[in-house]
Design a protein around this motif. Structure first.
Motif, PDB file in Angstrom:
ATOM      1  N   ASN A  16      18.668   4.192  -4.832  1.00 26.23           N
ATOM      2  CA  ASN A  16      17.922   3.009  -4.375  1.00 26.23           C
ATOM      3  C   ASN A  16      16.647   3.438  -3.645  1.00 26.23           C
ATOM      4  O   ASN A  16      16.429   3.081  -2.476  1.00 26.23           O
ATOM      5  CB  ASN A  16      18.804   2.135  -3.480  1.00 26.23           C
ATOM      6  CG  ASN A  16      18.231   0.740  -3.308  1.00 26.23           C
ATOM      7  OD1 ASN A  16      17.248   0.375  -3.952  1.00 26.23           O
ATOM      8  ND2 ASN A  16      18.839  -0.042  -2.440  1.00 26.23           N
ATOM      9  N   ALA A  17      15.815   4.168  -4.346  1.00 19.89           N
ATOM     10  CA  ALA A  17      14.618   4.769  -3.757  1.00 19.89           C
ATOM     11  C   ALA A  17      13.649   3.713  -3.228  1.00 19.89           C
ATOM     12  O   ALA A  17      13.543   2.619  -3.765  1.00 19.89           O
ATOM     13  CB  ALA A  17      13.908   5.620  -4.812  1.00 19.89           C
ATOM     14  N   GLY A  18      12.965   4.072  -2.162  1.00 20.70           N
ATOM     15  CA  GLY A  18      11.955   3.198  -1.570  1.00 20.70           C
ATOM     16  C   GLY A  18      10.575   3.698  -1.914  1.00 20.70           C
ATOM     17  O   GLY A  18      10.293   4.022  -3.067  1.00 20.70           O
ATOM     18  N   GLY A  19       9.710   3.785  -0.923  1.00 15.60           N
ATOM     19  CA  GLY A  19       8.353   4.248  -1.151  1.00 15.60           C
ATOM     20  C   GLY A  19       7.408   3.537  -0.207  1.00 15.60           C
ATOM     21  O   GLY A  19       7.830   2.748   0.629  1.00 15.60           O
ATOM     22  N   MET A  20       6.119   3.856  -0.354  1.00 15.74           N
ATOM     23  CA  MET A  20       5.123   3.320   0.579  1.00 15.74           C
ATOM     24  C   MET A  20       4.922   1.822   0.405  1.00 15.74           C
ATOM     25  O   MET A  20       4.585   1.122   1.339  1.00 15.74           O
ATOM     26  CB  MET A  20       3.788   4.017   0.354  1.00 15.74           C
ATOM     27  CG  MET A  20       3.883   5.502   0.607  1.00 15.74           C
ATOM     28  SD  MET A  20       2.380   6.125   1.336  1.00 15.74           S
ATOM     29  CE  MET A  20       2.672   7.885   1.203  1.00 15.74           C
ATOM     30  N   ARG A  21       5.070   1.335  -0.829  1.00 19.21           N
ATOM     31  CA  ARG A  21       4.770  -0.077  -1.080  1.00 19.21           C
ATOM     32  C   ARG A  21       5.938  -1.012  -0.765  1.00 19.21           C
ATOM     33  O   ARG A  21       5.862  -2.217  -1.010  1.00 19.21           O
ATOM     34  CB  ARG A  21       4.338  -0.243  -2.543  1.00 19.21           C
ATOM     35  CG  ARG A  21       3.057   0.537  -2.861  1.00 19.21           C
ATOM     36  CD  ARG A  21       2.439   0.136  -4.192  1.00 19.21           C
ATOM     37  NE  ARG A  21       3.139   0.670  -5.328  1.00 19.21           N
ATOM     38  CZ  ARG A  21       2.579   1.405  -6.309  1.00 19.21           C
ATOM     39  NH1 ARG A  21       1.281   1.694  -6.249  1.00 19.21           N
ATOM     40  NH2 ARG A  21       3.283   1.830  -7.322  1.00 19.21           N
ATOM     41  N   ALA A  22       7.016  -0.445  -0.199  1.00 16.39           N
ATOM     42  CA  ALA A  22       8.212  -1.261   0.068  1.00 16.39           C
ATOM     43  C   ALA A  22       7.948  -2.359   1.084  1.00 16.39           C
ATOM     44  O   ALA A  22       8.589  -3.405   1.051  1.00 16.39           O
ATOM     45  CB  ALA A  22       9.360  -0.375   0.542  1.00 16.39           C
ATOM     46  N   ALA A  23       6.995  -2.136   1.997  1.00 16.04           N
ATOM     47  CA  ALA A  23       6.746  -3.127   3.039  1.00 16.04           C
ATOM     48  C   ALA A  23       6.437  -4.482   2.412  1.00 16.04           C
ATOM     49  O   ALA A  23       6.918  -5.511   2.859  1.00 16.04           O
ATOM     50  CB  ALA A  23       5.581  -2.680   3.936  1.00 16.04           C
ATOM     51  N   LYS A  24       5.657  -4.492   1.350  1.00 17.05           N
ATOM     52  CA  LYS A  24       5.336  -5.753   0.684  1.00 17.05           C
ATOM     53  C   LYS A  24       6.254  -6.035  -0.498  1.00 17.05           C
ATOM     54  O   LYS A  24       6.702  -7.161  -0.688  1.00 17.05           O
ATOM     55  CB  LYS A  24       3.883  -5.731   0.187  1.00 17.05           C
ATOM     56  CG  LYS A  24       3.513  -6.976  -0.621  1.00 17.05           C
ATOM     57  CD  LYS A  24       2.010  -7.117  -0.799  1.00 17.05           C
ATOM     58  CE  LYS A  24       1.661  -8.411  -1.540  1.00 17.05           C
ATOM     59  NZ  LYS A  24       0.211  -8.633  -1.562  1.00 17.05           N
ATOM     60  N   TYR A  25       6.527  -5.013  -1.306  1.00 19.29           N
ATOM     61  CA  TYR A  25       7.144  -5.278  -2.605  1.00 19.29           C
ATOM     62  C   TYR A  25       8.645  -5.011  -2.673  1.00 19.29           C
ATOM     63  O   TYR A  25       9.287  -5.355  -3.655  1.00 19.29           O
ATOM     64  CB  TYR A  25       6.416  -4.489  -3.696  1.00 19.29           C
ATOM     65  CG  TYR A  25       5.027  -5.008  -3.960  1.00 19.29           C
ATOM     66  CD1 TYR A  25       4.852  -6.222  -4.606  1.00 19.29           C
ATOM     67  CD2 TYR A  25       3.895  -4.320  -3.548  1.00 19.29           C
ATOM     68  CE1 TYR A  25       3.593  -6.734  -4.852  1.00 19.29           C
ATOM     69  CE2 TYR A  25       2.609  -4.819  -3.790  1.00 19.29           C
ATOM     70  CZ  TYR A  25       2.470  -6.023  -4.445  1.00 19.29           C
ATOM     71  OH  TYR A  25       1.226  -6.524  -4.682  1.00 19.29           O
ATOM     72  N   GLY A  26       9.197  -4.384  -1.641  1.00 23.33           N
ATOM     73  CA  GLY A  26      10.634  -4.099  -1.697  1.00 23.33           C
ATOM     74  C   GLY A  26      10.916  -2.766  -2.355  1.00 23.33           C
ATOM     75  O   GLY A  26      10.004  -1.983  -2.660  1.00 23.33           O
TER      76      GLY A  26
END
Lengths: 459, 459
Positions: free
Chosen positions: A147-157
């Protein structure tokens, strides 16, 4: 495993795709933890049918089997701790099967590299937001399994927010589908939901259907300079609560800033307590301006001494340089990095960072921090001299204390890396006996012979 | 159940909150399916501890127990088919526990009514998007258990997209937490993921943590008039694929339009093949204009004969009137409504609607359709004379054929209502034996004595 086992598996995939020689076993014994655990055999299946046959065989003969994408995980998820078979999916099962423009959906095999999909969909005006730091080499099968995240998770999940459907093979060889190419689907149990983040312990994912978005036309980056970590952390959660949602809201503390500057001489503000680097996007220039002005306002209200907006791609790349090079730069503080991806509710970020500084003092270890503060996810790096066992031990004690603080603040041991081997000893900090028992019950229901990725997640 | 059982349960919740009299059993024997299944006892727990004690007791004595919110479900999920206990959560466990502005999160008990939360968070500038048609009476516990959708799903997603964490009680009485108040959390199995949409068959949800958004400042509605269903369905998916995401994209076919007009005389375009009603939102007037002009363009490109934009709230309410009154109006076509919420990938909408028209002709039944086409979710209503058994049988045959078509087109039996009792006979159309077996294995793992909401989902 016996010679007969190897021969039987060879019959399934062909002699070109089943190996037990030293070179292959060495090539598939590691991941990003730098631990080494040797499998007894490496198998490269060509398709779902072969995966099914292999699992059925291993289940019958009680042979451990570890699914593996790029082996880029940080917690040992792809390590064959009990020997057995490594099921390597990156060699043949690496095709983008479909980009469905009409329904804005992609269908991929698990071995597709994240960036390969990002590029393919962007070429036709679509957008796959999850962008783990490993995007250039990690596979989508691994991304789903952790269930990897990333930098864009703040907006896009995160990855789970984009998985619409999976195909998978159960340990007994049964092939199942879970979910649909539809936004809504409530028929039957949410099997896709439980397979996501299950770290390859419940089933082998053989196909992934991912939701795509249309690519926003405009974006802009900016950097805020703050006198202290606390002022920066306040700015983070005040901005996020102000009604706008930046794509990214990343932070570097003073130690991380200094490390990058020492390595690359980019003119970073080395006196700053922290910097925040942010990006906004949208389909109209007005949306960009609106969001940027709001962020600027919140940054200054919370003590920023400077706010630098990028006016073109080159300037944006310069702003992001520090963040993207923080991880390799902090090695100046110690040869061994004990790197954890703890996550707390955003409003707890100031307290978390303050208490990490106390831990740093208490154990006299250097702990540079950076990360995805827009979603409360902090990469804490306890840096020690790897050649001194007493230093390493001190580091581990500091980590344990940081985990305790995180859980106390309502946070989680892992925002994106998973539990695997390296966080398994800390599971009891985060979960009750009843919760651990439920995990074990689920594991047993899917995998009664415990053949799939055994020894992980403290199960 | 024995008199002793009732007395024992009374000891747990008090005599004011445990009943086996006829009035109470009648009050808790129905749901929106209009079927009646009488429980033997109705219990109103005050808190999680009591829920735990009640479940433990029922598990020990193998008494069926059915968790219930408002009883507004369309598939019999809250019906006590095997008698036993109805666990009614709406009386005491109906509090909003926390609205956390800083982290944009709400914590609620399962008996909170959806609209109660919507209003409470909107009062402080926040936004809870899931808006099932039952929003004024259905509870959030029920919404989570069925994974409810709503009109705003096209842009914002469904209930599962907003659940961050759950507290729940397992059939053995164990209390567990699943998930966190953090955007990212990958430690342990995704238990919240499997509890969502599990229709009260795996655990009793006792607390829900929901993600909130900031409330968009502007919105605007519009209506497009189309010569045929096909032209409207083409307009739907071409709009959704054009790069903008309307909040809602709802449709009414000619039969539904005529029904509303006959009942309410609103001057609707009764010659139209279909109408689409849409809404966009944003934080800037420019965003509204941009999205509206794009929709207008796509509607006209796909054959719209008219496009009416609402210029104020009153005009918007007028446009939405037809959609909101479609369901009660179509009863003019028959006293019994066989109402299904099938969902297909958006690009398959034109074909789906065409084939439903063929089914209508084949069985000579009237099938008005309306619904959430922005996410491929169509409410098909096979209308029959409930007093004529042969008519009702014909209706059921038509429904079965529609389900087959839906599955053929890659769709699902249920976009939002769940399986419960009424769709249980159709599960084998949608799932393989292996998949059904997996559902049963999971059910058994959570609930080995099959006490929790037994007889549902064809388990």
């Amino acid at each position: 495993m016996t010679e007969q086992n190897i021969q039987d598996l060879r019959k399934i995939v062909g002699s070109e795709d089943c190996y037990d020689d030293k070179a292959h076993l060495s090539a598939y014994c590691y991941d990003a933890t730098k631990e080494r655990k040797y499998p007894e055999c490496v198998v490269f299946p060509h398709n779902e049918q072969e995966v099914s046959q292999i699992l059925k065989y291993c289940n019958t003969h009680k042979i451990p089997i570890v699914p593996r994408g790029a082996g880029s995980g940080f917690t040992g998820g792809a390590l064959a701790v009990n020997g057995g078979v490594v099921l390597a999916l990156e060699k043949h099962m690496n095709k983008i099967l479909e980009i469905d423009m009409e329904n804005m959906v992609a269908r991929v095999q698990p071995g597709v590299v994240n960036m390969q999909l990002q590029k393919a969909v962007e070429a036709v005006g679509l957008f796959y937001p999850p962008d783990p730091a490993s995007e250039h080499y990690s596979t989508l099968g691994g991304n789903v399994s952790e269930n990897a995240g990333g930098m864009r998770a703040a907006k896009y999940g995160i990855t789970k927010d984009f998985v619409m459907a999976l195909r998978a093979v159960l340990p007994n060889g049964d092939i199942i589908r879970a979910g649909k190419k539809t936004i809504k689907d409530v028929a039957g149990y949410n099997i896709a939901g439980i397979l996501i983040a299950s770290e390859g312990t419940l089933a082998v994912i053989t196909e992934i259907t991912l939701k795509l978005l249309s690519k926003p036309k405009y974006k802009q980056s900016a950097m805020g300079v703050f006198p202290s970590i606390q002022s920066a952390m306040n700015a983070v959660y005040k901005t996020m609560a102000s009604g706008i949602t930046p794509v990214a809201m990343e932070f570097l503390d003073n130690l991380s800033i200094r490390a990058v500057e020492e390595k690359f001489h980019k003119g970073l503000p080395i006196q700053a307590g922290a910097i925040l680097i942010t990006e906004v996007d949208g389909n109209l220039p007005e949306e960009i301006d609106f969001q940027m002005s709001k962020i600027k306002e919140k940054f200054y209200e919370n003590g920023a001494s400077d706010f630098i907006q990028a006016n073109n791609e080159q300037e944006a790349a310069n702003l992001w340089f520090a963040r993207k090079n923080a991880s390799p730069s902090i090695t100046i503080y110690g040869s061994k990095k004990l790197n954890e991806d703890i996550t707390v509710p955003r409003s707890k970020l100031p307290e978390l960072l303050e208490r990490i500084q106390e831990v740093s003092k208490k154990y006299s270890v250097v702990i540079p921090c950076f990360g995805h503060t827009g979603d409360g996810n902090v990469h804490t790096n306890v840096m020690v001299d790897g050649s001194k066992p007493e230093e390493v031990e001190k580091g581990h004690k500091a980590i344990e204390e940081i985990f305790k603080i995180t859980v106390e603040l309502g946070g989680t041991l892992s925002g994106e890396h998973g539990i695997g081997l390296s966080k398994a000893p800390f599971m009891e900090l985060a979960f009750t006996q009843e919760e651990m028992e439920l995990f074990r019950t689920i594991k047993k229901a899917f995998d009664p012979n415990n053949i799939l990725n055994p020894g992980k997640m403290a199960l």
